[in-house]
Motif scaffolding. Sequence first.
Motif, PDB file in Angstrom:
ATOM      1  N   LEU A  18      -5.296  11.611  -2.772  1.00 25.23           N
ATOM      2  CA  LEU A  18      -6.360  11.157  -3.289  1.00 25.23           C
ATOM      3  C   LEU A  18      -6.256  10.553  -4.472  1.00 25.23           C
ATOM      4  CD1 LEU A  18      -7.583  15.359  -3.487  1.00 25.23           C
ATOM      5  CD2 LEU A  18      -8.737  13.439  -2.618  1.00 25.23           C
ATOM      6  N   GLY A  19      -4.821  10.607  -4.747  1.00 26.61           N
ATOM      7  CA  GLY A  19      -4.618   9.266  -6.199  1.00 26.61           C
ATOM      8  C   GLY A  19      -4.714   7.746  -5.601  1.00 26.61           C
ATOM      9  N   ASP A  20      -4.440   8.306  -4.462  1.00 29.96           N
ATOM     10  CA  ASP A  20      -4.487   6.663  -3.540  1.00 29.96           C
ATOM     11  C   ASP A  20      -5.733   5.557  -3.257  1.00 29.96           C
ATOM     12  OD1 ASP A  20      -1.667   5.165  -4.032  1.00 29.96           O
ATOM     13  OD2 ASP A  20      -1.616   4.988  -2.331  1.00 29.96           O
ATOM     14  N   VAL A  21      -6.617   6.632  -3.059  1.00 31.68           N
ATOM     15  CA  VAL A  21      -7.926   6.976  -2.426  1.00 31.68           C
ATOM     16  C   VAL A  21      -8.846   6.113  -4.121  1.00 31.68           C
ATOM     17  CG1 VAL A  21      -9.933   7.741  -1.851  1.00 31.68           C
ATOM     18  CG2 VAL A  21      -7.841   7.927  -0.411  1.00 31.68           C
ATOM     19  N   ALA A  22      -8.738   7.053  -4.762  1.00 33.39           N
ATOM     20  CA  ALA A  22      -9.047   7.232  -6.397  1.00 33.39           C
ATOM     21  C   ALA A  22      -8.579   5.320  -6.576  1.00 33.39           C
ATOM     22  CB  ALA A  22      -8.946   8.210  -6.769  1.00 33.39           C
ATOM     23  N   HIS A  23      -7.199   5.136  -6.499  1.00 30.43           N
ATOM     24  CA  HIS A  23      -6.953   3.442  -6.980  1.00 30.43           C
ATOM     25  C   HIS A  23      -7.542   2.284  -6.840  1.00 30.43           C
ATOM     26  CE1 HIS A  23      -3.638   0.788  -8.224  1.00 30.43           C
ATOM     27  NE2 HIS A  23      -3.616   0.317  -7.238  1.00 30.43           N
ATOM     28  N   TYR A  24      -7.667   3.429  -5.028  1.00 34.37           N
ATOM     29  CA  TYR A  24      -8.540   1.924  -4.202  1.00 34.37           C
ATOM     30  C   TYR A  24      -9.995   1.853  -4.662  1.00 34.37           C
ATOM     31  CZ  TYR A  24      -4.190   2.188  -1.334  1.00 34.37           C
ATOM     32  OH  TYR A  24      -2.994   2.516  -0.714  1.00 34.37           O
ATOM     33  N   ARG A  42       7.764   9.285  -5.404  1.00 32.09           N
ATOM     34  CA  ARG A  42       7.029   8.800  -5.161  1.00 32.09           C
ATOM     35  C   ARG A  42       5.457   8.889  -6.019  1.00 32.09           C
ATOM     36  NH1 ARG A  42       4.805  11.008   0.172  1.00 32.09           N
ATOM     37  NH2 ARG A  42       5.554  13.057  -0.703  1.00 32.09           N
ATOM     38  N   LEU A  43       5.605  10.147  -6.841  1.00 32.75           N
ATOM     39  CA  LEU A  43       4.251  10.309  -7.716  1.00 32.75           C
ATOM     40  C   LEU A  43       4.770   9.484  -9.077  1.00 32.75           C
ATOM     41  CD1 LEU A  43       4.801  11.911 -10.978  1.00 32.75           C
ATOM     42  CD2 LEU A  43       5.527  13.659  -8.528  1.00 32.75           C
ATOM     43  N   TYR A  44       5.328   8.732  -9.028  1.00 32.33           N
ATOM     44  CA  TYR A  44       5.821   7.766 -10.549  1.00 32.33           C
ATOM     45  C   TYR A  44       5.910   6.882  -9.529  1.00 32.33           C
ATOM     46  CZ  TYR A  44       7.776  12.027 -12.212  1.00 32.33           C
ATOM     47  OH  TYR A  44       8.267  12.979 -12.573  1.00 32.33           O
ATOM     48  N   TRP A  45       6.267   6.365  -8.658  1.00 29.75           N
ATOM     49  CA  TRP A  45       5.650   4.616  -8.279  1.00 29.75           C
ATOM     50  C   TRP A  45       4.310   4.032  -8.292  1.00 29.75           C
ATOM     51  CZ3 TRP A  45       7.221   4.667  -1.996  1.00 29.75           C
ATOM     52  CH2 TRP A  45       6.594   3.168  -1.815  1.00 29.75           C
ATOM     53  N   PHE A  46       3.593   6.160  -7.176  1.00 30.77           N
ATOM     54  CA  PHE A  46       2.084   5.513  -6.952  1.00 30.77           C
ATOM     55  C   PHE A  46       1.520   5.451  -8.566  1.00 30.77           C
ATOM     56  CE2 PHE A  46       1.561   7.846  -2.577  1.00 30.77           C
ATOM     57  CZ  PHE A  46       2.507   7.536  -2.525  1.00 30.77           C
ATOM     58  N   LEU A  47       2.130   6.000  -9.273  1.00 29.75           N
ATOM     59  CA  LEU A  47       1.316   5.698 -11.038  1.00 29.75           C
ATOM     60  C   LEU A  47       1.841   4.856 -11.239  1.00 29.75           C
ATOM     61  CD1 LEU A  47      -0.396   7.345 -13.221  1.00 29.75           C
ATOM     62  CD2 LEU A  47       1.348   8.577 -13.125  1.00 29.75           C
ATOM     63  N   GLY A  48       3.260   4.704 -11.268  1.00 28.89           N
ATOM     64  CA  GLY A  48       3.080   3.202 -12.205  1.00 28.89           C
ATOM     65  C   GLY A  48       2.604   1.466 -11.939  1.00 28.89           C
ATOM     66  N   ASN A  49       2.504   1.984  -9.744  1.00 29.25           N
ATOM     67  CA  ASN A  49       1.999   1.052  -8.814  1.00 29.25           C
ATOM     68  C   ASN A  49       0.736   0.882  -9.612  1.00 29.25           C
ATOM     69  OD1 ASN A  49       1.748  -0.928  -7.195  1.00 29.25           O
ATOM     70  ND2 ASN A  49       0.084   0.230  -6.380  1.00 29.25           N
ATOM     71  N   LEU A 102      -1.132  12.787 -11.243  1.00 24.52           N
ATOM     72  CA  LEU A 102      -0.227  14.260 -12.902  1.00 24.52           C
ATOM     73  C   LEU A 102      -0.188  15.650 -11.902  1.00 24.52           C
ATOM     74  CD1 LEU A 102      -1.382  12.746 -15.817  1.00 24.52           C
ATOM     75  CD2 LEU A 102       0.678  12.412 -14.802  1.00 24.52           C
ATOM     76  N   GLN A 103      -0.938  15.763 -11.117  1.00 22.05           N
ATOM     77  CA  GLN A 103      -1.009  16.736 -11.119  1.00 22.05           C
ATOM     78  C   GLN A 103       0.329  16.998  -9.394  1.00 22.05           C
ATOM     79  OE1 GLN A 103      -3.235  19.843 -11.534  1.00 22.05           O
ATOM     80  NE2 GLN A 103      -2.321  20.709  -9.605  1.00 22.05           N
ATOM     81  N   ALA A 104       0.280  15.783  -8.648  1.00 22.92           N
ATOM     82  CA  ALA A 104       1.324  15.907  -6.936  1.00 22.92           C
ATOM     83  C   ALA A 104       2.388  16.089  -8.730  1.00 22.92           C
ATOM     84  CB  ALA A 104       1.149  14.161  -7.287  1.00 22.92           C
ATOM     85  N   LYS A 105       2.428  15.398  -9.802  1.00 21.14           N
ATOM     86  CA  LYS A 105       3.665  15.806 -10.322  1.00 21.14           C
ATOM     87  C   LYS A 105       4.404  17.297 -10.815  1.00 21.14           C
ATOM     88  CE  LYS A 105       5.873  14.846 -15.200  1.00 21.14           C
ATOM     89  NZ  LYS A 105       5.520  14.290 -16.394  1.00 21.14           N
ATOM     90  N   ALA A 106       3.039  17.866 -11.183  1.00 23.57           N
ATOM     91  CA  ALA A 106       2.918  19.550 -10.915  1.00 23.57           C
ATOM     92  C   ALA A 106       3.697  19.732  -9.991  1.00 23.57           C
ATOM     93  CB  ALA A 106       1.530  20.140 -11.771  1.00 23.57           C
ATOM     94  N   ALA A 157       0.671  -1.519   0.457  1.00 18.53           N
ATOM     95  CA  ALA A 157      -0.010  -0.222  -0.209  1.00 18.53           C
ATOM     96  C   ALA A 157       0.788   1.254  -0.191  1.00 18.53           C
ATOM     97  CB  ALA A 157      -1.070  -0.142   1.231  1.00 18.53           C
ATOM     98  N   ASN A 158       0.608   1.950  -0.961  1.00 16.19           N
ATOM     99  CA  ASN A 158       1.585   3.498  -1.648  1.00 16.19           C
ATOM    100  C   ASN A 158       0.785   4.290   0.362  1.00 16.19           C
ATOM    101  OD1 ASN A 158       2.452   2.513  -3.358  1.00 16.19           O
ATOM    102  ND2 ASN A 158       0.883   2.906  -4.513  1.00 16.19           N
ATOM    103  N   ILE A 159      -0.452   4.821   0.585  1.00 14.13           N
ATOM    104  CA  ILE A 159      -0.472   4.399   1.704  1.00 14.13           C
ATOM    105  C   ILE A 159       0.542   5.293   2.812  1.00 14.13           C
ATOM    106  CG2 ILE A 159      -3.544   5.197   1.036  1.00 14.13           C
ATOM    107  CD1 ILE A 159      -3.054   3.760   3.782  1.00 14.13           C
ATOM    108  N   ASN A 160       1.374   4.176   3.149  1.00 14.55           N
ATOM    109  CA  ASN A 160       2.383   3.866   3.720  1.00 14.55           C
ATOM    110  C   ASN A 160       2.942   5.338   3.640  1.00 14.55           C
ATOM    111  OD1 ASN A 160       1.347   1.973   5.423  1.00 14.55           O
ATOM    112  ND2 ASN A 160       1.274   0.923   3.757  1.00 14.55           N
ATOM    113  N   ALA A 161       3.253   5.515   2.821  1.00 12.76           N
ATOM    114  CA  ALA A 161       4.816   6.612   2.481  1.00 12.76           C
ATOM    115  C   ALA A 161       3.986   8.328   2.128  1.00 12.76           C
ATOM    116  CB  ALA A 161       5.236   6.182   1.410  1.00 12.76           C
ATOM    117  N   ILE A 162       3.079   8.288   2.973  1.00 16.29           N
ATOM    118  CA  ILE A 162       2.660   9.476   2.419  1.00 16.29           C
ATOM    119  C   ILE A 162       2.447  10.120   3.883  1.00 16.29           C
ATOM    120  CG2 ILE A 162       0.140  10.866   1.935  1.00 16.29           C
ATOM    121  CD1 ILE A 162      -0.226   8.477   0.070  1.00 16.29           C
TER     122      ILE A 162
END
Length: 194
Positions: A83-89, A118-125, A107-111, A12-17
């Motif tokens: 928000l990305g992770d919650v949407a992913h879940y 982490r944003l590339y990690w989460f998106l890649g996952n 992508l907004q986190a990337k901006a 779970a990515n949320i452990n890195a937020i």
Amino acid sequence: LIFPLAAQKTQANINAIDFTKVNYPKQLQPQVDFLRSNDGLYNHWVHDWSDKTSKNTAVENLTILYNGVDKLPAKNAETELLLGDVAHYLYNMEVDEYYQKAVDHYLQAKALAPEDYRLYWFLGNHYALSANQVLSIQTFQTAMKYLPKRSVHELFWADYSVACTDASMPGTARYAAHQSSIIAGKMTYIEEQI
């Protein structure tokens, strides 16, 4: 060699937020607690939901959390990652309209923080667990360009290992699983499985 994803325990990515940087309304604390304590239910797609917590309860809690945090007027990178992770879940629980919402938030986190691995990690996952192996590996490779010299989260390597397994890259999958174990200071579940 091909390793089926079904045999892998995803993370779970949320452990890195850093939740202290997300200014969510206090009335959402029960949903935040639910998110953090039940991430194993929805951090991957489940064919036959059999947990004592119903899928509808999980969807309801995450939808309330998503809507409440999405209403915040000012969002930082941590908020967008959440928000990305919650949407992913939610997408993992077959609420299909959240697939693109997850991508949009990452992508907004990337901006906001373009060099945060982490944003590339989460998106890649997200791509990996959506059966988009090419984009997954490309996105994880971008994450590798931004890895900090210290404090790479062990779950980054675990998730990368699963993505590589899905992409039929067993050598890289084993390497990534071993990196996760090195950071954890012990043999991790993912390395035992690979």
